[in-house]
Design a protein around this motif. Structure first.
Motif, mmCIF file in Angstrom:
data_model
loop_
_atom_site.group_PDB
_atom_site.id
_atom_site.type_symbol
_atom_site.label_atom_id
_atom_site.label_comp_id
_atom_site.label_asym_id
_atom_site.label_seq_id
_atom_site.Cartn_x
_atom_site.Cartn_y
_atom_site.Cartn_z
ATOM 1 N N ILE A 1 -6.161 24.468 40.630
ATOM 2 C CA ILE A 1 -7.144 25.885 40.317
ATOM 3 C C ILE A 1 -8.547 25.937 39.485
ATOM 4 C CG2 ILE A 1 -7.402 28.942 40.604
ATOM 5 C CD1 ILE A 1 -3.999 28.829 42.104
ATOM 6 N N ALA A 2 -8.108 25.750 38.491
ATOM 7 C CA ALA A 2 -8.700 25.360 37.660
ATOM 8 C C ALA A 2 -9.822 24.591 37.452
ATOM 9 C CB ALA A 2 -7.905 24.966 36.672
ATOM 10 N N LYS A 3 -9.318 23.172 38.290
ATOM 11 C CA LYS A 3 -10.387 21.717 37.885
ATOM 12 C C LYS A 3 -11.165 22.620 39.395
ATOM 13 C CE LYS A 3 -9.414 19.322 34.425
ATOM 14 N NZ LYS A 3 -10.309 19.485 34.373
ATOM 15 N N ILE A 4 -10.747 23.108 40.440
ATOM 16 C CA ILE A 4 -11.413 23.683 41.299
ATOM 17 C C ILE A 4 -13.211 24.646 41.593
ATOM 18 C CG2 ILE A 4 -12.117 24.611 44.092
ATOM 19 C CD1 ILE A 4 -8.687 23.764 44.252
ATOM 20 N N THR A 5 -12.398 25.766 40.162
ATOM 21 C CA THR A 5 -13.062 26.394 40.294
ATOM 22 C C THR A 5 -13.706 26.315 38.510
ATOM 23 O OG1 THR A 5 -11.661 27.491 38.795
ATOM 24 C CG2 THR A 5 -11.554 28.449 40.895
ATOM 25 N N GLU A 6 -14.035 25.418 37.854
ATOM 26 C CA GLU A 6 -14.676 24.817 36.783
ATOM 27 C C GLU A 6 -15.448 23.933 37.525
ATOM 28 O OE1 GLU A 6 -13.062 23.131 33.256
ATOM 29 O OE2 GLU A 6 -13.510 21.564 34.971
ATOM 30 N N SER A 7 -16.782 24.360 36.502
ATOM 31 C CA SER A 7 -18.112 23.968 36.945
ATOM 32 C C SER A 7 -18.820 23.454 35.588
ATOM 33 C CB SER A 7 -19.441 24.621 37.195
ATOM 34 O OG SER A 7 -19.420 25.753 36.252
ATOM 35 N N LYS A 8 -19.993 22.558 35.461
ATOM 36 C CA LYS A 8 -20.409 21.804 34.141
ATOM 37 C C LYS A 8 -22.100 22.716 33.924
ATOM 38 C CE LYS A 8 -18.558 16.963 34.958
ATOM 39 N NZ LYS A 8 -18.985 15.698 34.963
ATOM 40 N N THR A 9 -22.248 22.793 33.178
ATOM 41 C CA THR A 9 -23.354 23.274 32.150
ATOM 42 C C THR A 9 -23.958 21.870 31.166
ATOM 43 O OG1 THR A 9 -23.394 25.483 32.959
ATOM 44 C CG2 THR A 9 -24.815 24.870 31.066
ATOM 45 N N PHE A 10 -24.877 21.925 31.669
ATOM 46 C CA PHE A 10 -25.600 21.048 30.424
ATOM 47 C C PHE A 10 -26.633 21.134 29.753
ATOM 48 C CE2 PHE A 10 -24.524 18.489 34.940
ATOM 49 C CZ PHE A 10 -24.119 16.560 33.464
ATOM 50 N N GLN A 11 -26.358 20.561 27.966
ATOM 51 C CA GLN A 11 -27.104 22.027 27.341
ATOM 52 C C GLN A 11 -28.043 20.609 26.417
ATOM 53 O OE1 GLN A 11 -24.497 24.243 24.481
ATOM 54 N NE2 GLN A 11 -26.479 23.727 22.872
ATOM 55 N N ALA A 12 -29.173 21.018 26.305
ATOM 56 C CA ALA A 12 -30.158 19.981 25.434
ATOM 57 C C ALA A 12 -30.515 20.789 24.612
ATOM 58 C CB ALA A 12 -31.523 19.951 26.352
ATOM 59 N N SER A 13 -30.804 20.285 23.075
ATOM 60 C CA SER A 13 -30.900 21.157 21.844
ATOM 61 C C SER A 13 -32.332 20.708 21.753
ATOM 62 C CB SER A 13 -29.904 21.434 21.598
ATOM 63 O OG SER A 13 -28.720 21.822 21.981
ATOM 64 N N THR A 14 -32.710 21.037 21.358
ATOM 65 C CA THR A 14 -33.895 20.219 20.135
ATOM 66 C C THR A 14 -34.297 21.285 18.957
ATOM 67 O OG1 THR A 14 -36.136 19.682 20.103
ATOM 68 C CG2 THR A 14 -35.968 21.601 21.477
ATOM 69 N N THR A 15 -34.577 20.467 17.269
ATOM 70 C CA THR A 15 -35.159 21.953 16.722
ATOM 71 C C THR A 15 -36.311 21.666 15.915
ATOM 72 O OG1 THR A 15 -32.630 21.422 16.075
ATOM 73 C CG2 THR A 15 -34.512 22.220 14.052
ATOM 74 N N LEU A 16 -37.106 22.323 15.635
ATOM 75 C CA LEU A 16 -38.302 22.730 15.573
ATOM 76 C C LEU A 16 -38.251 23.273 14.007
ATOM 77 C CD1 LEU A 16 -40.355 24.489 18.567
ATOM 78 C CD2 LEU A 16 -39.806 22.076 18.282
ATOM 79 N N THR A 17 -39.281 22.949 13.452
ATOM 80 C CA THR A 17 -40.060 22.733 11.577
ATOM 81 C C THR A 17 -40.450 23.850 11.713
ATOM 82 O OG1 THR A 17 -40.419 21.478 10.798
ATOM 83 C CG2 THR A 17 -37.987 21.610 10.186
ATOM 84 N N ILE A 18 -41.333 25.105 11.530
ATOM 85 C CA ILE A 18 -42.394 25.853 11.533
ATOM 86 C C ILE A 18 -42.419 26.447 10.035
ATOM 87 C CG2 ILE A 18 -43.645 27.908 12.308
ATOM 88 C CD1 ILE A 18 -41.519 27.512 14.907
ATOM 89 N N SER A 19 -43.491 25.824 9.089
ATOM 90 C CA SER A 19 -43.910 26.099 7.956
ATOM 91 C C SER A 19 -44.711 25.807 7.995
ATOM 92 C CB SER A 19 -42.899 26.165 7.213
ATOM 93 O OG SER A 19 -42.937 24.407 6.909
ATOM 94 N N HIS A 20 -45.175 25.779 6.068
ATOM 95 C CA HIS A 20 -46.921 25.639 5.233
ATOM 96 C C HIS A 20 -46.459 24.473 4.674
ATOM 97 C CE1 HIS A 20 -47.741 29.329 6.954
ATOM 98 N NE2 HIS A 20 -49.116 28.914 6.597
ATOM 99 N N ASN A 21 -47.344 23.784 4.354
ATOM 100 C CA ASN A 21 -46.849 22.527 3.462
ATOM 101 C C ASN A 21 -46.922 23.007 2.211
ATOM 102 O OD1 ASN A 21 -46.812 19.637 2.552
ATOM 103 N ND2 ASN A 21 -48.105 18.788 3.505
ATOM 104 N N TYR A 22 -45.678 23.421 1.313
ATOM 105 C CA TYR A 22 -45.956 23.580 -0.217
ATOM 106 C C TYR A 22 -46.344 22.775 -1.175
ATOM 107 C CZ TYR A 22 -42.617 26.184 3.294
ATOM 108 O OH TYR A 22 -42.094 27.648 4.003
ATOM 109 N N SER A 23 -46.272 20.851 -0.588
ATOM 110 C CA SER A 23 -46.743 20.166 -1.647
ATOM 111 C C SER A 23 -48.631 20.493 -1.583
ATOM 112 C CB SER A 23 -45.764 19.397 -1.056
ATOM 113 O OG SER A 23 -47.087 18.582 0.168
ATOM 114 N N LYS A 24 -49.140 20.888 -0.667
ATOM 115 C CA LYS A 24 -50.534 21.007 -0.868
ATOM 116 C C LYS A 24 -50.919 21.821 -1.812
ATOM 117 C CE LYS A 24 -51.508 17.824 3.276
ATOM 118 N NZ LYS A 24 -51.997 17.528 4.266
#
Length: 202
Positions: free
Chosen positions: A34-57
């Motif tokens: 029953i668990a296998k029949i009702t089970e479904s897959k969800t595909f997760q894609a993840s990306t990461t951004l950095t959003i900031s000023h350039n402190y070295s300048k």
């Protein structure tokens, strides 16, 4: 009429152990199925951004005049992250991405870890390629449009391109198997007890 203690019930089950075993095994397999029949897959894609000023300048003269300028700018960028996360989900950034690939806003989760200048974009769909595609397009859309609608946000950099993981959604097969086995044991115990009572009443 005879009364039954837990010991009597235990002895009865031991004497008919094979019936209990078969019942537990049957219902454990049924629960797993029953668990296998009702089970479904969800595909997760993840990306990461950095959003900031350039402190070295930062201009050296500015640093001499105000030694906390870099720190203040960092804190300002950190404070903006939650607002940026909301903008990605509820602005022209999202609409621009939808022009290139069809998806629902409910498929997207955007968050910023505390005290960072990171933005995590997570996409959940039932198609692995689509999840990655949506995540990458949304990252590009953010990089292109965010500076226009929020100039104070700083530079957008894609720190990590979309990667894919599979998430199984539905009942746990282990839990269902365990519950099924327990149910089989209880049911067989009740049936054995009932049959024993009937035999003694004859």
């Amino acid at each position: 009429m005879k009364t039954y203690s837990l010991l009597d019930l235990f002895k009865l089950i031991i004497s008919k152990w094979w019936i209990c075993f078969v019942a537990a095994l049957f219902f454990a397999i049924a629960g797993f199925g029953i668990a296998k029949i009702t089970e479904s897959k969800t595909f997760q894609a993840s990306t990461t951004l950095t959003i900031s000023h350039n402190y070295s300048k930062l201009d050296q003269s500015d640093e001499k005049e105000n030694t906390s300028s870099a720190y203040d700018l960092t804190q300002s960028d950190i404070l903006l992250q939650n607002s940026i996360a909301n903008l990605i989900k509820n602005s022209s950034i999202m609409e621009n991405a939808k022009k290139k690939v069809h998806f629902s806003s409910s498929d997207i989760n955007v968050n910023s870890p505390d005290n960072t200048v990171l933005i995590n974009i997570n996409v959940y769909t039932t198609n692995s390629h689509k999840s990655v595609k949506v995540a990458n397009i949304l990252a590009k859309s953010t990089k292109k449009i965010l500076p226009r609608i929020l100039p104070a946000a700083g530079k957008v950099i894609v720190a990590k391109k979309a990667s894919q993981t599979v998430k199984y959604v539905g009942p746990s097969s282990k839990t269902y198997s365990f519950v099924g086995a327990i149910f089989g044991l209880v049911l067989s115990g009740v049936i054995l007890l009932w049959n024993d009572i009937k035999d003694r009443l004859k």
